[in-house]
Every structure is written in structure tokens, then in C-alpha cells.
Design an enzyme around this catalytic site. Structure first.
Site, PDB file in Angstrom:
ATOM      1  N   ARG A 190       1.877   0.560  10.294  1.00 18.83           N
ATOM      2  CA  ARG A 190       1.553   1.083   8.960  1.00 18.83           C
ATOM      3  C   ARG A 190       2.770   0.974   8.057  1.00 18.83           C
ATOM      4  O   ARG A 190       3.669   1.805   8.104  1.00 18.83           O
ATOM      5  CB  ARG A 190       1.082   2.540   9.078  1.00 18.83           C
ATOM      6  CG  ARG A 190       0.387   3.078   7.822  1.00 18.83           C
ATOM      7  CD  ARG A 190      -0.139   4.478   8.042  1.00 18.83           C
ATOM      8  NE  ARG A 190      -1.163   4.526   9.069  1.00 18.83           N
ATOM      9  CZ  ARG A 190      -2.457   4.279   8.855  1.00 18.83           C
ATOM     10  NH1 ARG A 190      -2.873   3.992   7.640  1.00 18.83           N
ATOM     11  NH2 ARG A 190      -3.321   4.332   9.842  1.00 18.83           N
ATOM     12  N   GLU A 237      -6.976  -1.900  14.719  1.00 12.83           N
ATOM     13  CA  GLU A 237      -7.579  -2.797  13.741  1.00 12.83           C
ATOM     14  C   GLU A 237      -6.601  -3.880  13.283  1.00 12.83           C
ATOM     15  O   GLU A 237      -5.490  -3.591  12.854  1.00 12.83           O
ATOM     16  CB  GLU A 237      -8.036  -1.964  12.542  1.00 12.83           C
ATOM     17  CG  GLU A 237      -8.549  -2.791  11.395  1.00 12.83           C
ATOM     18  CD  GLU A 237      -8.779  -1.955  10.139  1.00 12.83           C
ATOM     19  OE1 GLU A 237      -8.955  -0.720  10.278  1.00 12.83           O
ATOM     20  OE2 GLU A 237      -8.776  -2.532   9.045  1.00 12.83           O
ATOM     21  N   SER A 295     -10.714  -6.628   9.063  1.00  9.17           N
ATOM     22  CA  SER A 295     -11.823  -5.863   8.551  1.00  9.17           C
ATOM     23  C   SER A 295     -12.656  -6.845   7.757  1.00  9.17           C
ATOM     24  O   SER A 295     -12.178  -7.397   6.784  1.00  9.17           O
ATOM     25  CB  SER A 295     -11.255  -4.770   7.656  1.00  9.17           C
ATOM     26  OG  SER A 295     -12.177  -3.755   7.475  1.00  9.17           O
ATOM     27  N   ARG A 345       0.830  -1.198   0.000  1.00 14.61           N
ATOM     28  CA  ARG A 345       0.000   0.000   0.000  1.00 14.61           C
ATOM     29  C   ARG A 345       0.868   1.253   0.000  1.00 14.61           C
ATOM     30  O   ARG A 345       1.826   1.353   0.758  1.00 14.61           O
ATOM     31  CB  ARG A 345      -0.917   0.008   1.219  1.00 14.61           C
ATOM     32  CG  ARG A 345      -1.841  -1.206   1.189  1.00 14.61           C
ATOM     33  CD  ARG A 345      -2.894  -1.191   2.252  1.00 14.61           C
ATOM     34  NE  ARG A 345      -3.700  -2.409   2.131  1.00 14.61           N
ATOM     35  CZ  ARG A 345      -4.676  -2.757   2.968  1.00 14.61           C
ATOM     36  NH1 ARG A 345      -4.970  -1.959   3.984  1.00 14.61           N
ATOM     37  NH2 ARG A 345      -5.347  -3.867   2.777  1.00 14.61           N
ATOM     38  N   ARG A 378       0.567  -6.641  12.544  1.00 15.38           N
ATOM     39  CA  ARG A 378      -0.057  -6.015  13.711  1.00 15.38           C
ATOM     40  C   ARG A 378      -0.294  -7.020  14.822  1.00 15.38           C
ATOM     41  O   ARG A 378      -0.219  -6.670  16.012  1.00 15.38           O
ATOM     42  CB  ARG A 378      -1.383  -5.353  13.293  1.00 15.38           C
ATOM     43  CG  ARG A 378      -1.156  -4.092  12.471  1.00 15.38           C
ATOM     44  CD  ARG A 378      -2.449  -3.361  12.175  1.00 15.38           C
ATOM     45  NE  ARG A 378      -2.186  -2.154  11.393  1.00 15.38           N
ATOM     46  CZ  ARG A 378      -3.131  -1.286  11.025  1.00 15.38           C
ATOM     47  NH1 ARG A 378      -4.394  -1.495  11.361  1.00 15.38           N
ATOM     48  NH2 ARG A 378      -2.813  -0.220  10.327  1.00 15.38           N
TER      49      ARG A 378
END
Length: 431
Positions: free
Chosen positions: A276, A348, A351, A261, A396
Site C-alpha cells: 500500500r 489483490e 481488479s 493514491r 505487488r
RNA sequence: GGAGAGAUGGCCGAGUGGUCGAAGGCGCUCGCCUGCUAAGCGAGUAGGCGGAUACCCCGCCUCGAGGGUUCGAAUCCCUCUCUCUCCGCCA
């Protein structure tokens, strides 16, 4: 993508839904083009019908040795007229599609209204935030102290927002992937897929990354290829432009992939640690189901993902996203958020979304409903519903393990469930 | 990278300018027949768009994709994509 007929017949409903997501698309323009298209279509189809009929007449006469010059001349005129109209219609179609591809999905009725994550609804908690009798350290400090994570060298090799796993850090990353894949294939009935990490533009459009989110993607220069932001893309596109049999449904797939990303627009956020990154690992869950099953399938999907956190004994909560936090393609979405002591908050790690027929319509994923016994026909194809969810984001989770299971002496206890996957030194990470 | 072959309906496969959305076969569905099974017989069996709409239905488009020639293209021409075979290279 939403059904054109639906938009034509319920423009107000669609408009409201869009606004609830904070999206504005040119719905009026779309409907105008649609109107124009249909009237042009009628004209050109009349002409084409004429062409077909007369061409046959010409052919029949020719068989008798007669050349009907007059009709051939008429056809020449009609043909050029058709060509003009066809070109116009094609242009209109493109305009319609362009707009249509940028219209977001409609939220399910039970989705709470709201603009920001503040209005998400916390559905349930599992476990309680970890308490420490000492001052806990963030995972990047633990990771570097134990030589599990190397951010500096990753920066040298690649740049910011990259990490290098080393030694038992690398081992744990791999262990988490295997644990999750084994769980989902072994106990939850998913079929394992190892997909390509580069996909073409059609695939990116099929799942909804393109055309709206181009700037979030890494594109390969000079090729129609993009680095996948999630395995959702290749796996959902597995059945693009296919017609499935109802008996095959539901189809469950799980896939490990690296995810890429660009993180454009999040400069300065989460600059430290694993949270991130431009590249991270993830195990994804993807389902293709009958429309009437998708609500329950979403609940099951969430539970499948939750199971991972429970096995690892990590405290988490489940949040139901409000309309403003739903994202572009989802009709309903739950986030799984794990307790992360360094942020003193939940973060998070998964999802899980029901896209209903939004992706299926874009990607042309249909099925043929079984015909009820005795009834003659009525086996028109319909779009399947697609769902997906992280099961889970590896980096994460690893961060959460380091932080939640750190000891005062600087070591980290490896969760019981993970130990078979990373043998050695009694389930403790020490320097 | 070099040379060649190919892409047609769920599958196999015919079709080189006209009534071909497409023969034939297989598969599948329904019906008939047979004590059961197998065989046999008959019918049906692509997707999309637009219109009509209780139902039947009508028109248009699609033979890998896009463009061109022609009154008319699965069929002729051009470009592209993908697949296969051989050679080279490579993890």
C-alpha cells in the site's frame, strides 16, 4: 451515472440496487427536482416559442419601416421572465446532476449479494500456495537485504508509504512493466498508450473518482489538476465527448502509468512493504465495446490479466466481488489475487470491472450503431460500455515474486518469463 | 513570460444584427443511370432536452465555454479555455 429516465421510471429498482451496495443517495429529492424541472421547462419553452415568433414579426414589420412598440414592450417582459426561469432551471439542473453523480452503478443480476469481502465468490484457483522447507521472509526484508528496495531513504525523500527501487530491484520493476505491455500489445490486441499522469476535474468526474472520492486523490494546489490514481482515468477519458463508429469497436488500450493514491482512511493498514503505497506502478487495460458485448469482454479481460500471473508462475485465485465489495462505478467486478506468503493469504493484484454505460454516460462516450441494410433511419447514438482491469499492479507482483521465489540462502529466483527483460547473473537475485 | 492570429456540422469553408441549425464543396448513405469501373443525376446526412408516440411528428437549446447588450446574436461587448505563428526560457 444512471439514466435520468431510468431513475424516473424504476425508482424502486434503483433504490434496491443502491442499498445492496450499502449506498444511500437522495433519490427522492432527485425525482422531485426532476418533476419541477420538467414543469418549468414546459413553461419557459412556451415563452421562448412566443419570443421567437414575435421577434420575427417585429423584424418583418421593421423591414417595412414600422416599429411595433407595443410588441417590443411585451417582448421585454417575456424576456425578463425567461431569464428568471432559465436561471431557476439551471439551478435545478445543477442539483439534479449533483445527486446523479453520487448515485452508484447498479450491480449485474449474477453478482452475489453480500456486505463484505467475506461474501465474495471464489471463481477459480490457479496453482497452489507455495510451500517452504524453511521460514520464509516477507518481501520487505528480502528487498532490503538484497538492496533492491529502500524504504528508509524513500521515507527521508518523500515520507511514509513511498519506496525507492534500487539496482536490480529497479530493473525488475521496469522488466515487469515491459513484459506486461509486450504481452498485451503483442498477443492480446491492445494498443499501447502513454498517458498524462495529471488530469483535469472533468476527467476525474468522467470515470467516477469525483465528486465522491475527492479525499482519496492528490490534487495539485492552485490548478484544476489531479494526480491519476490509475491509468483508467486518462485512458477512458481518451474518448470523452466523442461519437465513435460501430465499426471501430471494440477498442482495446493498455497503458503503463504511475498511480497516486492518498490512502485516506487506511492509516495503520499495510504499513510495511510494497502493498500500500502513495505511488505505485501499474499496467492498465481499458476497453470500449458495444453494450451487447460487454459481458464476454469482461471474461476475456480477466483472462488477459490472468495470463501475466501464469507466465510468472505465481499462484492466484479469481474472486467475483459481491454487491457490497463492488465499488461505486462497477456493475460487475473480478479481482485477481496472488498468493503472498507474508500475509499467508491471497492479495489483490488486479481488479477487472464492467462499468456498462455508467462511465460512458458521465463522460459522454457514444457510438453510432450501424444501420441495418435497407432500413431507412434509426441510427440514434447510444452509449458504449467501458471496462477496465489492472494487467497488473507492478509493485505487488514484485512483492509476490520476491516472496514466492525466495530461496533458503536468501537469494531469489527470477521467473523464466522475466529473464529476457532483466539479463544478468543467471536469473538469480543475490546480494 | 512577451507579441500576434484563430476556434462554425464527419472534413474543408462562407456567413458582421432578423426567415441562419447555418451557403457552397468534399465525404458518407440510399435510389436512378451505365455491360463492369469511373463519371453523371436525384434524395438524404449534427447532437441534446422536453412532449407526442405503432408510425409520421411538434417545441426548445447548441456555431470553443460562460456572462452581457438587444424585441431579436454565429454575427456586437466582457471573461475564460484551447490551438497556431514569432520572440524569450527550458528537459
Amino acid at each position: 451515472m444512471l439514466d435520468l429516465k431510468y431513475l424516473r421510471e424504476n425508482p424502486e429498482e434503483a433504490r434496491r440496487a443502491m442499498e445492496s451496495k450499502g449506498e444511500a443517495a437522495e433519490l427522492d429529492a432527485l425525482l422531485e427536482w426532476d418533476e419541477k424541472r420538467r414543469s418549468r421547462l414546459k413553461e419557459v419553452e412556451t415563452l421562448k416559442n412566443r419570443r421567437n415568433v414575435v421577434s420575427k414579426e417585429i423584424g418583418a414589420k421593421k423591414a417595412e419601416g414600422i416599429n411595433d412598440e407595443e410588441k417590443m414592450e411585451e417582448m421585454r417582459r417575456i424576456s425578463s421572465q425567461i431569464k428568471e426561469y432559465d436561471a431557476e432551471i439551471k439551478e435545478i439542473n445543477n442539483k439534479i446532476l449533483e445527486i446523479q453523480l453520487r448515485i452508484p452503478n447498479i450491480p449485474d443480476p449474477e453478482v452475489p449479494a453480500g456486505d463484505t469481502e467475506e461474501e465474495n465468490e471464489i471463481v477459480r484457483y490457479w496453482g497452489t500456495p507455495t510451500q517452504f522447507s524453511f521460514n520464509p521472509r516477507p518481501h520487505w526484508e528480502i528487498g532490503e537485504a538484497l538492496n533492491l528496495l529502500d524504504f528508509n531513504r524513500a521515507g527521508k525523500i518523500s515520507g511514509s508509504r513511498f519506496v525507492l527501487y534500487s539496482g536490480r530491484g529497479a530493473q525488475m520493476e521496469r522488466a515487469l512493466i515491459n513484459l506486461m505491455l509486450d504481452l498485451h500489445t503483442g498477443e492480446h490486441g491492445y494498443r499501447e498508450i502513454f498517458p498524462p499522469f495529471l488530469v483535469n476535474g472533468d476527467s476525474m468526474t468522467g470515470t467516477g473518482q469525483l465528486p465522491k472520492f475527492t479525499e482519496d486523490m492528490f490534487k495539485v494546489e492552485d490548478y484544476d489538476l489531479y494526480l491519476i490514481p490509475t491509468a483508467e482515468v486518462p485512458v477512458t477519458n481518451l474518448h470523452r465527448e466523442e461519437i465513435l463508429q460501430e465499426e471501430e469497436l471494440p477498442l482495446y488500450y493498455t497503458a503503463y502509468s504511475a498511480c497516486f493514491r492518498a490512502e485516506a482512511g487506511s492509516h495503520g493498514r499495510d504499513t510495511r512493504g510494497l502493498v500500500r503505497q502513495h505511488q505505485f506502478n501499474k499496467v492498465e487495460l481499458v476497453k470500449f465495446v458495444r453494450p451487447e458485448d460487454s459481458p464476454q469482454e469482461l471474461e476475456k479481460l480477466v483472462q488477459d490479466a490472468e495470463r501475466v500471473l501464469q507466465l510468472l508462475n505465481l499462484p492466484y485465485r479469481v474472486a467475483l466481488m459481491c454487491t457490497g465489495d463492488l465499488g461505486f462505478a462497477a456493475a460487475k467486478k473480478y479481482d485477481l489475487e496472488v498468493w503472498l506468503p507474508s500475509s499467508d493469504n491471497y492479495r489483490e493484484v488486479s481488479s477487472c470491472s464492467n462499468f456498462r454505460d455508467f462511465q460512458a454516460r458521465r463522460a459522454g462516450i457514444r457510438y453510432r450503431p450501424a444501420v441495418p441494410e435497407g432500413s431507412g433511419g434509426g441510427k440514434k447514438t447510444a452509449f458504449v460500455h467501458t471496462l477496465n482491469g489492472s494487467g497488473l499492479a507492478i509493485g505487488r507482483v514484485l512483492a509476490a515474486i520476491l516472496e514466492n521465489f525466495q530461496q533458503e540462502d536468501g537469494t531469489v529466483i527470477v521467473p523464466e518469463a522475466l529473464r529476457p527483460y532483466m539479463p544478468g547473473r543467471e536469473g538469480v537475485l543475490s546480494g
